[in-house]
Design a protein around this motif. Structure first.
Motif, PDB file in Angstrom:
ATOM      1  N   ARG A  18       0.804  -1.217   0.000  1.00  0.00           N
ATOM      2  CA  ARG A  18       0.000   0.000   0.000  1.00  0.00           C
ATOM      3  C   ARG A  18       0.840   1.271   0.000  1.00  0.00           C
ATOM      4  NH1 ARG A  18      -2.694   0.558   5.955  1.00  0.00           N
ATOM      5  NH2 ARG A  18      -0.749   0.614   7.100  1.00  0.00           N
TER       6      ARG A  18
ATOM      7  N   GLY B  94       3.201   2.022  -2.294  1.00  0.00           N
ATOM      8  CA  GLY B  94       3.738   2.351  -3.608  1.00  0.00           C
ATOM      9  C   GLY B  94       5.233   2.103  -3.661  1.00  0.00           C
TER      10      GLY B  94
ATOM     11  N   PRO C 173      -1.046   2.907  -4.344  1.00  0.00           N
ATOM     12  CA  PRO C 173      -2.185   2.269  -5.000  1.00  0.00           C
ATOM     13  C   PRO C 173      -3.548   2.666  -4.439  1.00  0.00           C
ATOM     14  CG  PRO C 173      -1.193   0.748  -3.462  1.00  0.00           C
ATOM     15  CD  PRO C 173      -0.319   1.985  -3.472  1.00  0.00           C
TER      16      PRO C 173
ATOM     17  N   SER D 281      -6.991   5.861  -7.644  1.00  0.00           N
ATOM     18  CA  SER D 281      -6.704   5.764  -9.071  1.00  0.00           C
ATOM     19  C   SER D 281      -6.034   7.066  -9.527  1.00  0.00           C
ATOM     20  CB  SER D 281      -7.996   5.561  -9.857  1.00  0.00           C
ATOM     21  OG  SER D 281      -8.795   6.745  -9.796  1.00  0.00           O
TER      22      SER D 281
END
Length: 158
Positions: free
Chosen positions: A14, A16, A74, A77
């Protein structure tokens, strides 16, 4: 302040590019990939061409922290990140950055109608005068895009 240790959270993905053990260079490289995907090679190449001893630390910081640390996460979006970014830029009156991020929002898959809806929302939450400037900025961006030769057309520079 509580700092989450990703090794203990059970879900290091989570974060990135900012993973346990990631080097500064790995975070920078991941940030540069996203920066190029969102803003386009031409924009990033222009920004990098303007780097000098005064701005190099700043450019490194925004690539690592904004693009590598935030845009690679993540949890949202790219379309949602663009919507939030457009709103923040309108709220603070950063019209030059807004123009750049309107183009980025299109690159991220937002339609002109979705951008219009975001700007309508800013009229309520940021102010009508700010939205007025934002709509003028968007009109100019769209006009510039529409006036540009299509890639691989006879009038295209490439």
């Amino acid at each position: 302040m509580n700092v989450v240790n990703p090794e203990r959270s059970g879900d290091a993905s989570r974060y990135g590019a900012v993973q346990p053990g990631a080097t500064g260079q790995e975070i920078y490289d991941a940030g540069m990939v996203v920066r190029r995907e969102v803003l386009g090679d031409a924009h990033v190449d222009r920004a990098n061409a303007g780097i000098d001893s005064f701005t190099e630390d700043y450019q490194d910081m925004i690539t690592r922290i904004a693009w590598g640390g935030i845009w690679t996460r993540p949890g949202l979006s790219r379309q949602m990140r663009s919507a939030v970014t457009l709103t923040a830029l309108v709220a603070h009156g950063h019209w030059e950055e807004l123009a750049m991020h309107i183009r980025a929002a299109l690159n991220n898959g937002l339609s002109r109608d979705e951008i219009k809806e975001i700007l309508l929302q800013t009229a309520i939450y940021c102010s009508v005068p700010s939205a007025n400037s934002a709509f003028k900025t968007a009109q100019k961006v769209f006009a510039d895009i529409d006036a540009a030769p299509a890639p691989n057309s006879p009038n295209s520079p490439n």
